[in-house]
Write a protein that holds these residues in place. Structure first.
Motif, PDB file in Angstrom:
ATOM      1  N   SER A 137      44.207  37.185  44.807  1.00  0.00           N
ATOM      2  CA  SER A 137      43.430  37.627  43.654  1.00  0.00           C
ATOM      3  C   SER A 137      42.359  36.611  43.273  1.00  0.00           C
ATOM      4  CB  SER A 137      44.346  37.882  42.461  1.00  0.00           C
ATOM      5  OG  SER A 137      45.099  36.745  42.159  1.00  0.00           O
ATOM      6  N   TYR A 190      39.608  35.854  39.810  1.00  0.00           N
ATOM      7  CA  TYR A 190      39.284  36.202  38.426  1.00  0.00           C
ATOM      8  C   TYR A 190      38.020  35.487  37.978  1.00  0.00           C
ATOM      9  CZ  TYR A 190      44.177  37.643  38.422  1.00  0.00           C
ATOM     10  OH  TYR A 190      45.373  38.224  38.730  1.00  0.00           O
ATOM     11  N   LYS A 208      40.617  34.248  33.165  1.00  0.00           N
ATOM     12  CA  LYS A 208      41.704  33.506  33.817  1.00  0.00           C
ATOM     13  C   LYS A 208      42.787  33.135  32.818  1.00  0.00           C
ATOM     14  CE  LYS A 208      39.186  31.453  37.704  1.00  0.00           C
ATOM     15  NZ  LYS A 208      38.617  30.204  38.273  1.00  0.00           N
ATOM     16  N   THR A 267      45.768  39.882  34.699  1.00  0.00           N
ATOM     17  CA  THR A 267      46.433  39.854  36.003  1.00  0.00           C
ATOM     18  C   THR A 267      46.151  41.150  36.745  1.00  0.00           C
ATOM     19  OG1 THR A 267      48.229  38.474  35.135  1.00  0.00           O
ATOM     20  CG2 THR A 267      48.605  39.590  37.240  1.00  0.00           C
ATOM     21  N   SER A 297      46.935  43.515  40.065  1.00  0.00           N
ATOM     22  CA  SER A 297      47.993  43.747  41.048  1.00  0.00           C
ATOM     23  C   SER A 297      47.755  45.093  41.710  1.00  0.00           C
ATOM     24  CB  SER A 297      49.370  43.702  40.386  1.00  0.00           C
ATOM     25  OG  SER A 297      49.497  44.712  39.411  1.00  0.00           O
TER      26      SER A 297
END
Length: 115
Positions: A57, A59, A64, A68, A70
């Motif tokens: 991943s 960001y 940050k 999140t 996913s």
């Protein structure tokens, strides 16, 4: 027919959380790099986060530690968990999928952070 359909947006107070989902169809989802972008009123669309086919991943600095990304390849879905939301996170959030020269966008979902 390729479709990326976002859901989960809404109005939330500062400090709150939302979870965005993007359900993909018509693509080999597991082969696509997936991402979330956002566009605030009067501003350019900006990258928020991406996730590779292997699960790595990335960001943007401003999210940050709070957001999140996913993916669930079995469900052809990518998620964006957003915690500790701030008013400056208010924007339309777009799902994006890329494979080689192919690129697809969702229609967007509105996130508004306000008291």
């Amino acid at each position: 027919q390729v479709q990326l359909v976002e859901s989960g947006g809404g109005l939330v107070q500062p400090g709150g959380s939302l979870r965005l989902s993007c359900a993909a169809s018509g693509i080999r989802f597991s082969t696509y790099v997936m991402g979330w972008y956002r566009q605030a009123p009067g501003k350019q669309r900006e990258l928020v986060a991406t996730i590779t086919t292997g699960g790595t991943s990335y960001y943007v600095d401003s999210v940050k530690g709070r957001f999140t990304i996913s993916r669930d390849n079995a469900q052809n879905t990518v998620y964006l968990q957003m915690n500790n939301l701030k008013p400056e996170d208010t924007a339309v959030y777009y799902c994006n999928g890329k494979y080689s020269w192919l690129e697809h966008w969702g229609q967007g979902t509105q996130v508004t952070v306000s008291s």
